[in-house]
Design a protein around this motif. Structure first.
Motif, PDB file in Angstrom:
ATOM      1  N   SER A 109       0.818  -1.208   0.000  1.00 43.75           N
ATOM      2  CA  SER A 109       0.000   0.000   0.000  1.00 43.75           C
ATOM      3  C   SER A 109       0.854   1.260   0.000  1.00 43.75           C
ATOM      4  N   THR A 136      -4.854  -1.194   8.430  1.00 39.84           N
ATOM      5  CA  THR A 136      -6.244  -0.824   8.171  1.00 39.84           C
ATOM      6  C   THR A 136      -7.174  -2.017   8.397  1.00 39.84           C
ATOM      7  N   PRO A 137      -8.427  -1.749   8.724  1.00 36.94           N
ATOM      8  CA  PRO A 137      -9.373  -2.861   8.922  1.00 36.94           C
ATOM      9  C   PRO A 137      -9.437  -3.822   7.741  1.00 36.94           C
ATOM     10  N   SER A 138      -9.314  -3.313   6.519  1.00 38.53           N
ATOM     11  CA  SER A 138      -9.371  -4.217   5.359  1.00 38.53           C
ATOM     12  C   SER A 138      -8.178  -5.157   5.332  1.00 38.53           C
ATOM     13  N   MET A 139      -6.984  -4.674   5.697  1.00 37.43           N
ATOM     14  CA  MET A 139      -5.813  -5.546   5.790  1.00 37.43           C
ATOM     15  C   MET A 139      -6.032  -6.627   6.834  1.00 37.43           C
ATOM     16  N   GLN A 140      -6.564  -6.226   7.975  1.00 35.38           N
ATOM     17  CA  GLN A 140      -6.770  -7.186   9.052  1.00 35.38           C
ATOM     18  C   GLN A 140      -7.867  -8.197   8.694  1.00 35.38           C
ATOM     19  N   GLN A 141      -8.852  -7.772   7.931  1.00 34.18           N
ATOM     20  CA  GLN A 141      -9.913  -8.690   7.527  1.00 34.18           C
ATOM     21  C   GLN A 141      -9.371  -9.793   6.624  1.00 34.18           C
ATOM     22  N   ASP A 142      -8.308  -9.512   5.878  1.00 32.66           N
ATOM     23  CA  ASP A 142      -7.675 -10.556   5.073  1.00 32.66           C
ATOM     24  C   ASP A 142      -7.104 -11.650   5.977  1.00 32.66           C
TER      25      ASP A 142
END
Length: 226
Positions: free
Chosen positions: A116, A159-165
């Motif tokens: 990123s 970021t939340p999206s990274m952690q959701q992965d």
């Protein structure tokens, strides 16, 4: 006969700016009636530990610290906690040792972060210098332990999206606690504190059910997996 509550031993890996001498007893402070102890790791080169500083030495020290905690607390439930960069080492341990509980706070997957910031090509070049055992997504896929993921909704680093992965890749049963705040938040709102405490109590409940002799299938059916 009521099953006696086994103690919990927690090994904590902090973020890049964290120091063991300044650490807290989280998550045991969310289980006031559960006996236990918290071990907090200073990586090689920090605090009173000897250098040099390297990710490889940190990964090796993480396994050694866990093994020492198990040797010292053989009858406890063994949990591992990781915050930020420390989550890399917590996952490294969870994928290679028998861990009864894993807590990850704003886990920092390095490759998505570098991508990123620098782009995919530069990130792949840099990631080649990392120890292969610190691939967070690979370790998540090989970690069967029940886990709590604490995700800060305003985190601009992990970021939340990274952690959701990571959540999507994780092999074991898990609970996710969403927290309002940034990457290094320590003071939670009442609502967020309740959500986090409930997740930690769920984790301890799985351990207690295992001690009572329930199978993994029974435990996950009774307590939920996601």
């Amino acid at each position: 006969m009521e099953q006696k509550c086994r103690p919990v031993a927690v090994l904590r890996f902090l973020g890049a700016r964290g120091r063991a001498e300044q650490g807290t007893t989280d998550p045991l402070n969310r289980l006031p009636h559960v006996p236990g102890e918290v071990w907090i790791v200073n990586p090689p080169g920090f605090g009173g530990s000897l250098g040099p500083v390297s990710l490889l030495r940190h990964a090796q020290a993480a396994l050694l610290a866990f093994d020492e905690m198990v040797r010292h607390c053989p009858h406890a439930r063994h949990w591992v906690y990781g915050h930020s960069l420390g989550a890399l080492f917590a996952l490294h341990v969870a994928a290679r040792r028998e861990v009864h509980g894993l807590i990850l706070k704003n886990a920092l997957p390095v490759f998505p972060l570098l991508q990123s910031r620098l782009g995919r090509k530069a990130a792949r070049w840099l990631i080649q210098g990392m120890p292969p055992g610190l691939d967070a997504l690979r370790n998540a896929r090989h970690s069967p332990s029940p886990a709590v993921f604490q995700i800060s909704l305003q985190d601009t680093l992990a970021t939340p999206s990274m952690q959701q992965d990571l959540v999507a890749a994780y092999a074991g049963p898990l609970r996710t606690a969403f927290i309002h705040g940034g990457h290094d938040i320590h003071q939670y709102s009442s609502k967020d504190e309740i959500a986090y405490c409930q997740a930690i109590q769920w984790l301890h409940g799985l351990n207690h059910a295992a001690a009572a002799g329930n199978t993994a299938e029974q435990m996950f059916e009774n307590h939920g997996t996601r």
